[in-house]
Motif scaffolding. Structure first.
Motif, mmCIF file in Angstrom:
data_model
loop_
_atom_site.group_PDB
_atom_site.id
_atom_site.type_symbol
_atom_site.label_atom_id
_atom_site.label_comp_id
_atom_site.label_asym_id
_atom_site.label_seq_id
_atom_site.Cartn_x
_atom_site.Cartn_y
_atom_site.Cartn_z
ATOM 1 N N UNK A 1 0.820 -1.195 0.000
ATOM 2 C CA UNK A 1 0.000 0.000 0.000
ATOM 3 C C UNK A 1 0.864 1.259 0.000
ATOM 4 N N UNK A 2 2.145 1.082 0.118
ATOM 5 C CA UNK A 2 3.050 2.224 0.160
ATOM 6 C C UNK A 2 2.913 3.071 -1.095
ATOM 7 N N UNK A 3 2.935 4.387 -0.904
ATOM 8 C CA UNK A 3 2.854 5.309 -2.026
ATOM 9 C C UNK A 3 1.456 5.735 -2.406
ATOM 10 N N UNK A 4 0.447 5.119 -1.801
ATOM 11 C CA UNK A 4 -0.920 5.517 -2.119
ATOM 12 C C UNK A 4 -1.189 6.921 -1.601
ATOM 13 N N UNK A 5 -1.989 7.669 -2.352
ATOM 14 C CA UNK A 5 -2.346 9.039 -1.960
ATOM 15 C C UNK A 5 -3.667 9.006 -1.192
ATOM 16 N N UNK A 6 -3.643 9.629 -0.006
ATOM 17 C CA UNK A 6 -4.819 9.686 0.859
ATOM 18 C C UNK A 6 -5.177 11.147 1.091
ATOM 19 N N UNK A 7 -6.446 11.482 0.892
ATOM 20 C CA UNK A 7 -6.963 12.806 1.218
ATOM 21 C C UNK A 7 -7.737 12.679 2.522
ATOM 22 N N UNK A 8 -7.318 13.429 3.541
ATOM 23 C CA UNK A 8 -7.967 13.406 4.853
ATOM 24 C C UNK A 8 -8.678 14.737 5.058
ATOM 25 N N UNK A 9 -9.983 14.671 5.330
ATOM 26 C CA UNK A 9 -10.784 15.877 5.528
ATOM 27 C C UNK A 9 -11.393 15.814 6.923
ATOM 28 N N UNK A 10 -10.935 16.713 7.797
ATOM 29 C CA UNK A 10 -11.422 16.739 9.174
ATOM 30 C C UNK A 10 -11.138 18.119 9.745
ATOM 31 N N UNK A 11 -12.040 18.656 10.534
ATOM 32 C CA UNK A 11 -11.812 19.979 11.123
ATOM 33 C C UNK A 11 -11.026 19.912 12.425
ATOM 34 N N UNK A 12 -10.736 18.726 12.914
ATOM 35 C CA UNK A 12 -9.974 18.545 14.146
ATOM 36 C C UNK A 12 -8.484 18.436 13.806
ATOM 37 N N UNK A 13 -7.732 19.467 14.173
ATOM 38 C CA UNK A 13 -6.308 19.532 13.843
ATOM 39 C C UNK A 13 -5.542 18.351 14.451
ATOM 40 N N UNK A 14 -5.909 17.933 15.643
ATOM 41 C CA UNK A 14 -5.217 16.815 16.290
ATOM 42 C C UNK A 14 -5.419 15.515 15.497
ATOM 43 N N UNK A 15 -6.625 15.310 15.008
ATOM 44 C CA UNK A 15 -6.904 14.123 14.178
ATOM 45 C C UNK A 15 -6.083 14.189 12.896
ATOM 46 N N UNK A 16 -6.106 15.348 12.236
ATOM 47 C CA UNK A 16 -5.332 15.509 10.994
ATOM 48 C C UNK A 16 -3.857 15.207 11.227
ATOM 49 N N UNK A 17 -3.315 15.759 12.289
ATOM 50 C CA UNK A 17 -1.891 15.571 12.598
ATOM 51 C C UNK A 17 -1.579 14.100 12.862
ATOM 52 N N UNK A 18 -2.390 13.451 13.679
ATOM 53 C CA UNK A 18 -2.151 12.050 14.032
ATOM 54 C C UNK A 18 -2.294 11.126 12.820
ATOM 55 N N UNK A 19 -3.342 11.355 12.041
ATOM 56 C CA UNK A 19 -3.560 10.508 10.865
ATOM 57 C C UNK A 19 -2.449 10.716 9.841
ATOM 58 N N UNK A 20 -2.105 11.969 9.606
ATOM 59 C CA UNK A 20 -1.019 12.253 8.649
ATOM 60 C C UNK A 20 0.274 11.575 9.097
ATOM 61 N N UNK A 21 0.637 11.772 10.348
ATOM 62 C CA UNK A 21 1.881 11.201 10.877
ATOM 63 C C UNK A 21 1.868 9.668 10.769
ATOM 64 N N UNK A 22 0.761 9.070 11.177
ATOM 65 C CA UNK A 22 0.662 7.609 11.152
ATOM 66 C C UNK A 22 0.718 7.031 9.754
ATOM 67 N N UNK A 23 0.007 7.658 8.821
ATOM 68 C CA UNK A 23 -0.004 7.135 7.455
ATOM 69 C C UNK A 23 1.311 7.400 6.732
ATOM 70 N N UNK A 26 4.006 4.971 7.249
ATOM 71 C CA UNK A 26 3.859 3.709 6.517
ATOM 72 C C UNK A 26 3.903 3.913 5.005
ATOM 73 N N UNK A 27 4.388 5.051 4.569
ATOM 74 C CA UNK A 27 4.631 5.259 3.151
ATOM 75 C C UNK A 27 3.503 5.873 2.346
ATOM 76 N N UNK A 28 2.405 6.230 2.982
ATOM 77 C CA UNK A 28 1.314 6.884 2.269
ATOM 78 C C UNK A 28 1.672 8.340 1.991
ATOM 79 N N UNK A 29 1.169 8.880 0.896
ATOM 80 C CA UNK A 29 1.273 10.311 0.617
ATOM 81 C C UNK A 29 -0.047 10.911 1.086
ATOM 82 N N UNK A 30 0.009 11.908 1.961
ATOM 83 C CA UNK A 30 -1.194 12.403 2.632
ATOM 84 C C UNK A 30 -1.391 13.891 2.366
#
Length: 123
Positions: A1-23, A26-30
């Protein structure tokens, strides 16, 4: 799954930060957005492999955005929401969401759901 592009839409900055960092670990482009206003524009521009979409955005209804995305493409949409009632889950799934994950969630579960959604939509 490495290299897949993920678009994350959320108004919670903490969620955005955690999801971006976690993905990204593991090689995702976020790409991230904090509001619904630019979702369709960014979706068309970046052509993500999967979209993680909050339902409760300050300027848009996530179900409406899901419906609009689904009208244009078959990209997997996974709802991330604090709303856990069955009525809202069913509505989102009926309007085109591929999965629904209630906050808080673990990164391991989120990644597993991303992998499953990609498997279902990739020939």
């Amino acid at each position: 799954m490495s290299g897949l592009r993920v678009l994350v839409v959320d108004d919670d900055v903490a969620i955005l930060r955690a999801v971006r960092r976690g993905l990204e670990a593991h090689g995702y482009r976020v790409d991230v957005l904090q509001s619904g206003a630019e979702v369709l524009t960014e979706f068309r521009r970046s052509r993500p492999d999967v979209i993680l979409l909050d339902l409760l955005l300050p300027d848009a209804d996530g179900v409406d955005l899901c419906r609009a995305i689904r009208a244009e493409a078959n990209v997997p949409v996974i709802v991330l929401s604090a709303v856990g009632d069955d009525r809202r889950k069913v509505q989102a799934l009926d309007e085109g969401a591929d999965d629904y994950l209630v906050k808080p969630f673990s990164m391991a579960e989120l990644e597993a759901r991303i992998r499953a959604a990609i498997r279902r939509t990739t020939p």
